[in-house]
Write a protein that holds these residues in place. Sequence first.
Motif, mmCIF file in Angstrom:
data_model
loop_
_atom_site.group_PDB
_atom_site.id
_atom_site.type_symbol
_atom_site.label_atom_id
_atom_site.label_comp_id
_atom_site.label_asym_id
_atom_site.label_seq_id
_atom_site.Cartn_x
_atom_site.Cartn_y
_atom_site.Cartn_z
ATOM 1 N N VAL A 1 0.877 -1.359 -0.058
ATOM 2 C CA VAL A 1 -0.066 -0.193 0.031
ATOM 3 C C VAL A 1 0.719 1.203 0.006
ATOM 4 O O VAL A 1 0.548 2.306 -0.553
ATOM 5 C CB VAL A 1 -0.940 -0.066 1.382
ATOM 6 N N LYS A 2 1.952 1.192 0.805
ATOM 7 C CA LYS A 2 2.953 2.392 0.694
ATOM 8 C C LYS A 2 3.530 2.724 -0.587
ATOM 9 O O LYS A 2 3.535 3.847 -1.019
ATOM 10 C CB LYS A 2 4.103 1.878 2.004
ATOM 11 N N LEU A 3 3.893 1.488 -1.210
ATOM 12 C CA LEU A 3 4.303 1.697 -2.373
ATOM 13 C C LEU A 3 3.330 2.247 -3.457
ATOM 14 O O LEU A 3 3.653 3.004 -4.461
ATOM 15 C CB LEU A 3 5.173 0.399 -2.992
ATOM 16 N N MET B 1 0.493 18.611 1.404
ATOM 17 C CA MET B 1 0.001 17.145 1.791
ATOM 18 C C MET B 1 1.004 15.981 1.295
ATOM 19 O O MET B 1 0.991 15.081 1.723
ATOM 20 C CB MET B 1 -1.425 17.053 1.043
ATOM 21 N N TRP B 2 1.681 16.501 0.324
ATOM 22 C CA TRP B 2 2.538 15.473 -0.583
ATOM 23 C C TRP B 2 3.704 15.364 0.545
ATOM 24 O O TRP B 2 4.058 14.235 0.774
ATOM 25 C CB TRP B 2 3.105 16.476 -1.667
ATOM 26 N N ILE C 1 -5.174 9.877 0.779
ATOM 27 C CA ILE C 1 -3.880 9.552 1.140
ATOM 28 C C ILE C 1 -3.391 10.151 2.335
ATOM 29 O O ILE C 1 -3.260 9.831 3.445
ATOM 30 C CB ILE C 1 -2.570 9.532 -0.020
ATOM 31 N N PHE C 2 -3.366 11.712 2.175
ATOM 32 C CA PHE C 2 -3.258 12.593 3.238
ATOM 33 C C PHE C 2 -3.961 12.240 4.379
ATOM 34 O O PHE C 2 -3.868 12.549 5.493
ATOM 35 C CB PHE C 2 -3.505 14.062 2.741
ATOM 36 N N THR D 1 3.334 5.935 -2.788
ATOM 37 C CA THR D 1 4.206 6.661 -2.974
ATOM 38 C C THR D 1 4.499 6.881 -4.464
ATOM 39 O O THR D 1 4.744 8.103 -5.124
ATOM 40 C CB THR D 1 5.560 6.141 -2.600
ATOM 41 N N GLY D 2 4.053 5.814 -5.227
ATOM 42 C CA GLY D 2 4.189 5.920 -6.708
ATOM 43 C C GLY D 2 3.146 6.647 -7.175
ATOM 44 O O GLY D 2 3.633 7.820 -8.007
#
Length: 250
Positions: free
Chosen positions: A12-14, A224-225, A167-168, A17-18
């Motif tokens: 999920v993180k990948l 947020m990024w 995501i944020f 992040t992608g």
Amino acid sequence: MPYNLSNFSMPVKLLFTGYLLAVAMGYGMALVQILFTHGMADGKAGLSLEDIVYSYYGNRSGSVLESKMNGSMKANAPDAERFQIVQWVRDGASKKEYEATIKPIVEQRCVACHNADAGGAIPDFTKFEEIAKRAESDQGATFASLTRVSHIHLFGISFIFMFVGIIFAFSTGVPLKPKCAAIVMPYIFLLLDITSWWLTKLNPHFALLVVIGGAGLGMAFVFMWIVSLYEMWVLPRKVGMDRRHSLHRS
């Protein structure tokens, strides 16, 4: 245990992040595209209020063709040929003079891109009538082009910030009220940005609102990024190191 960015699984993180990296690159390319289009509207490098006024309200003292020759299209023809075209416009843009001196320049320098197969908003310069239109007083962006670009931006940017906001929303290091404000602000600035285009088309004094809307969008995105990537990759390592130090002391 509630889900948050720091304890999501590696897949999920990948995935998140992608997406964030790809969107950030797209945002950067959009800024470069703005510099290449609006940023040369006044004939000078860099984005200014004059560029915004010329892009939306127009340069009512000149023509679209002249502003393009001295702006974003400046690199596509030598100075002498650009001067000929500008002088032809200022002399009244007669068809007789066009056929005698300007048409060969247009055919050599312009029609490779400005032709019937280009489509979209690119005019067909194989037709004198299309060039003659651009030799008239520069009225800036047309209402048709504003309508087209506005609906594309409203749909596209809304989708981008929906996923960035999702995501944020899983972050834990930002208090609830600032988090809610950060999620909502992009949509407020997006509406301000789009509205300011139309207002500037009607009155050049609204050009500053275009800057405010665009800057607000950028700041919300960057905030947020950074928070999202920090909590996914930096915070778990920091917490783990703090725990190991604590155990070591005990």
